[in-house]
Design a protein around this motif. Structure first.
Motif, short mmCIF file in Angstrom:
data_model
loop_
_atom_site.label_atom_id
_atom_site.label_comp_id
_atom_site.label_asym_id
_atom_site.label_seq_id
_atom_site.Cartn_x
_atom_site.Cartn_y
_atom_site.Cartn_z
N ALA A 330 40.26 38.92 43.94
CA ALA A 330 40.33 37.47 44.15
C ALA A 330 40.90 36.75 42.93
O ALA A 330 41.23 35.56 43.02
CB ALA A 330 38.94 36.91 44.47
N ALA A 331 41.03 37.45 41.79
CA ALA A 331 41.57 36.83 40.58
C ALA A 331 43.06 37.12 40.47
O ALA A 331 43.54 38.16 40.94
CB ALA A 331 40.84 37.36 39.35
N PRO A 332 43.82 36.26 39.81
CA PRO A 332 45.26 36.50 39.66
C PRO A 332 45.54 37.52 38.57
O PRO A 332 44.72 37.72 37.67
CB PRO A 332 45.79 35.11 39.27
CG PRO A 332 44.65 34.49 38.51
CD PRO A 332 43.41 34.97 39.23
N PRO A 333 46.70 38.19 38.60
CA PRO A 333 47.09 39.05 37.49
C PRO A 333 47.04 38.27 36.18
O PRO A 333 47.47 37.12 36.10
CB PRO A 333 48.53 39.46 37.85
CG PRO A 333 48.57 39.37 39.34
CD PRO A 333 47.69 38.20 39.69
N GLY A 334 46.48 38.92 35.15
CA GLY A 334 46.30 38.24 33.88
C GLY A 334 44.94 37.61 33.73
O GLY A 334 44.59 37.11 32.66
N HIS A 367 36.79 29.89 34.14
CA HIS A 367 36.73 31.29 34.57
C HIS A 367 35.59 31.52 35.56
O HIS A 367 34.52 30.92 35.45
CB HIS A 367 36.56 32.22 33.35
CG HIS A 367 37.82 32.41 32.60
ND1 HIS A 367 37.98 32.00 31.28
CD2 HIS A 367 39.02 32.94 32.96
CE1 HIS A 367 39.20 32.30 30.87
NE2 HIS A 367 39.85 32.86 31.87
N ARG A 368 35.85 32.44 36.48
CA ARG A 368 34.88 32.82 37.49
C ARG A 368 34.56 34.31 37.33
O ARG A 368 35.22 35.02 36.56
CB ARG A 368 35.44 32.54 38.89
CG ARG A 368 35.86 31.08 39.09
CD ARG A 368 36.55 30.88 40.42
NE ARG A 368 35.65 31.14 41.54
CZ ARG A 368 34.85 30.22 42.07
NH1 ARG A 368 34.82 29.00 41.56
NH2 ARG A 368 34.08 30.52 43.10
N ILE A 372 36.43 37.84 35.40
CA ILE A 372 35.77 38.84 34.54
C ILE A 372 35.96 40.24 35.12
O ILE A 372 36.27 41.20 34.40
CB ILE A 372 34.28 38.51 34.39
CG1 ILE A 372 34.11 37.19 33.62
CG2 ILE A 372 33.54 39.64 33.66
CD1 ILE A 372 32.68 36.71 33.53
N ALA A 373 35.80 40.36 36.44
CA ALA A 373 35.96 41.66 37.09
C ALA A 373 37.37 42.20 36.89
O ALA A 373 37.57 43.37 36.54
CB ALA A 373 35.62 41.56 38.57
N ARG A 374 38.37 41.35 37.11
CA ARG A 374 39.74 41.82 36.95
C ARG A 374 40.06 42.11 35.48
O ARG A 374 40.77 43.07 35.16
CB ARG A 374 40.73 40.80 37.51
CG ARG A 374 42.17 41.33 37.47
CD ARG A 374 43.18 40.40 38.06
NE ARG A 374 44.49 41.06 38.04
CZ ARG A 374 45.07 41.61 39.09
NH1 ARG A 374 44.47 41.58 40.27
NH2 ARG A 374 46.25 42.21 38.97
N ARG A 411 41.62 50.90 44.76
CA ARG A 411 43.01 50.56 45.01
C ARG A 411 43.54 49.56 43.99
O ARG A 411 44.64 49.69 43.46
CB ARG A 411 43.18 49.97 46.41
CG ARG A 411 44.64 49.67 46.78
CD ARG A 411 44.74 48.89 48.07
NE ARG A 411 44.05 47.60 47.96
CZ ARG A 411 44.60 46.54 47.35
NH1 ARG A 411 45.80 46.63 46.79
NH2 ARG A 411 43.94 45.41 47.29
N ILE A 412 42.73 48.53 43.66
CA ILE A 412 43.20 47.52 42.72
C ILE A 412 43.39 48.12 41.33
O ILE A 412 44.35 47.79 40.63
CB ILE A 412 42.25 46.30 42.67
CG1 ILE A 412 42.85 45.23 41.75
CG2 ILE A 412 40.85 46.70 42.19
CD1 ILE A 412 42.11 43.92 41.74
N TRP A 413 42.52 49.04 40.94
CA TRP A 413 42.69 49.66 39.62
C TRP A 413 43.96 50.51 39.59
O TRP A 413 44.70 50.50 38.61
CB TRP A 413 41.46 50.50 39.29
CG TRP A 413 41.21 50.69 37.82
CD1 TRP A 413 41.99 50.26 36.79
CD2 TRP A 413 40.09 51.35 37.22
NE1 TRP A 413 41.43 50.61 35.58
CE2 TRP A 413 40.26 51.28 35.82
CE3 TRP A 413 38.98 52.00 37.74
CZ2 TRP A 413 39.36 51.85 34.92
CZ3 TRP A 413 38.06 52.56 36.84
CH2 TRP A 413 38.26 52.48 35.45
N ARG A 414 44.23 51.23 40.68
CA ARG A 414 45.47 52.02 40.75
C ARG A 414 46.68 51.11 40.60
O ARG A 414 47.64 51.42 39.87
CB ARG A 414 45.53 52.80 42.06
CG ARG A 414 44.42 53.82 42.25
CD ARG A 414 44.72 54.76 43.39
NE ARG A 414 44.86 54.12 44.69
CZ ARG A 414 43.89 54.00 45.60
NH1 ARG A 414 42.68 54.46 45.31
NH2 ARG A 414 44.11 53.44 46.77
#
Length: 503
Positions: A330-334, A367-368, A372-374, A411-414
């Motif tokens: 749900a967070a943007p790249p970066g 920040h949400r 933090i997760a991303r 998948r997101i980590w890959r």
């Protein structure tokens, strides 16, 4: 109940024991694991009770046999791997004299520095590795100076997988990669080194017999057979280090093929002949001779994700990693400008600095939790890119990259790893150190003529290739430069003693 011949691979891992079953053709049948506690007597220390390893493997083995419907008499052989550098000191009664220091324990930094200053170049030439706090050599130096009672009672030294094999067979053995991981082995003679043992304060006579990888150790004794739920007399073969076994099971057989490990620790692994050693890399003999594995390792990878997930979801026993990944998506790249440095237990490559600590930098009211997760996923990926630079110095090029370890399921980590490192990656979901051990058991049985003849563990229907997002290249290049800049500034902070310690 299946009556086909079965082999097992067992891994004495950092946080759990794993047992994997393969059939006689090398096809993956299933895996079970059982955790055991890590003791943290002081910050940045980490140790375990060796008595817990075999019972944990036993519980995992029992569950696996029942779940797969395997008759215990059909298990023809097993082999064992383990995390590297974990020494077990034994007394006259062949019992451990103290808990074993783990590879990420940082207490021996002063001893490692003293060894490096006194004989660093000599150690590097003899052992292909530079002395740091991760190596058994440094651990022994710390124990010698800080636990005199345990040191006085020590008669033998085994590595963790070799201690479990000893419990199973009554025979003390090791393999060349485990011996290298102790930093007590002369890579030129292929034998234990009198000089390196002298630096540790032990003698070669206290060390086990060396056997080839996949060499036969012996037969399973009745008592450990009962613990494992297997038949006494089952053949036991020599495994190797977890990182080499995992890379082997992923099918790496030639230079240019690489593995990125998203496990408790992170790492980028490549093979070469001759070895491309570097003081900031870890190098081990590879199961496929004459190759050596070079590892640019990070201390906390999936363990950092687990830590953050447990901390921020409030579920320390059963963190929901799928929910954590969805949150990160749900967070943007970066991550809206948020940076995470995953130095929860110091850092290995490229810094080799046990005083570094983890940090979130740039936090604001905007920040949400998703940011933090991303940021945790991106931070661990930046740490891998930071380590990759040392491999590239030695001429390694990322090609045919396979992702292994529990983190490869995300998948997101890959996707993030592919874009941060700017290279295509593909998950190898069944590649595991325990699977690599089982493949070595098949070599021991003669199913394959040598490790070089062993194919990779069977994929489960094929996996998606993750390619870098070209639209993110500039963003991640700039973010990585800032990540390095922040690291440099915070490094100075972490090396300043608190006021109360200044005197």
């Amino acid at each position: 109940m299946t009556r086909e011949p079965i082999v097992l691979g067992m891994d004495v891992g950092t946080s759990s024991g794993k047992v994997c079953a393969l059939d006689a053709q090398g096809h993956f049948l299933g895996m079970e694991s059982e955790g055991y506690p890590t003791l943290v007597p002081q910050p940045a220390w980490a140790e375990q009770d060796p008595a817990l390893w075999l019972p944990a493997l036993g519980r995992a083995c029992h569950r696996l046999l029942v779940r797969l419907g395997i008759e215990r008499s059909n298990v023809r052989a097993l082999a064992i791997t383990s995390a590297a550098h974990v020494g077990v000191l034994l007394d006259d009664a062949l019992s451990p004299v103290r808990p074993s220091l783990l590879w990420h324990d940082q207490r021996s930094q002063a001893q490692a520095l003293a060894l490096a200053e006194a004989a660093g170049e000599e150690i590097f030439v003899l052992g292909n590795n530079w002395p740091t706090a991760t190596w058994t050599l440094s651990h022994l130096a710390w124990i010698r100076h800080h636990d005199a009672d345990a040191w006085k009672r020590t008669r033998h030294l085994l590595l963790s997988k070799d201690y479990v094999a000893f419990q199973m067979t009554g025979r003390m053995t090791s393999d060349p990669a485990a011996a290298v991981s102790a930093l007590l082995f002369d890579v030129h003679s292929g034998q234990w080194s009198d000089r390196l043992c002298g630096l540790a304060g032990i003698s070669v006579s206290q060390l086990p017999e060396l056997l080839p990888i996949a060499g036969e150790i012996g037969a399973l004794l009745p008592e450990p057979a009962a613990t494992l739920g297997l038949v006494a007399g089952t053949r036991i073969f020599n495994g190797t280090m977890d990182s080499t076994a995992e890379t082997f099971s992923a099918g790496v057989r030639r230079e240019g093929e690489c593995v990125i490990r998203l496990a408790s620790a992170g790492g980028i692994h490549g093979i070469s002949s001759p070895p491309r050693t570097h003081p900031k890399l870890i190098s081990y003999p590879y199961p496929v001779a004459p190759f050596w594995l070079s590892q640019a390792g990070t201390n906390t990878c999936a363990s950092a994700v687990s830590w953050a997930c447990s901390l921020l979801t409030g579920d320390e026993e059963n963190p929901d990693f799928s929910a954590w990944s969805r949150l990160a998506e749900a967070a943007p790249p970066g991550s809206n400008g948020l940076f995470f440095h995953p130095y929860l237990a110091g850092e290995r490559c490229p810094y080799w600095d046990g005083d570094l600590r983890a940090s979130f930098v740039g936090l604001g009211l905007h920040h949400r939790r998703s940011d933090i997760a991303r940021a945790v996923y991106e931070g661990t990926s930046f740490a891998l890119r930071d380590a990759l630079g040392v491999l590239q110095e030695r001429g390694f090029v990322l090609d045919s990259v396979r992702l292994v370890g529990g983190g490869a399921k995300s998948r997101i980590w890959r996707d993030i790893v592919a874009s941060v490192l700017d290279c295509p990656v593909q998950a190898a979901p069944l590649a595991d150190s325990s699977a690599g051990a089982a493949l070595l058991a098949l070599v021991g049985l003669g199913v394959y003529a040598s490790p070089a003849a062993v194919p990779a563990a069977e994929p489960d229907g094929g996996t998606q290739l993750h390619v870098p997002d070209p639209g993110l290249r500039a963003l991640y290049d700039e973010a990585f430069a800032r990540y390095r800049d922040v690291q440099g500034h915070l490094s100075d902070v972490y090396h300043k003693k608190p006021r109360q310690q200044a005197n």
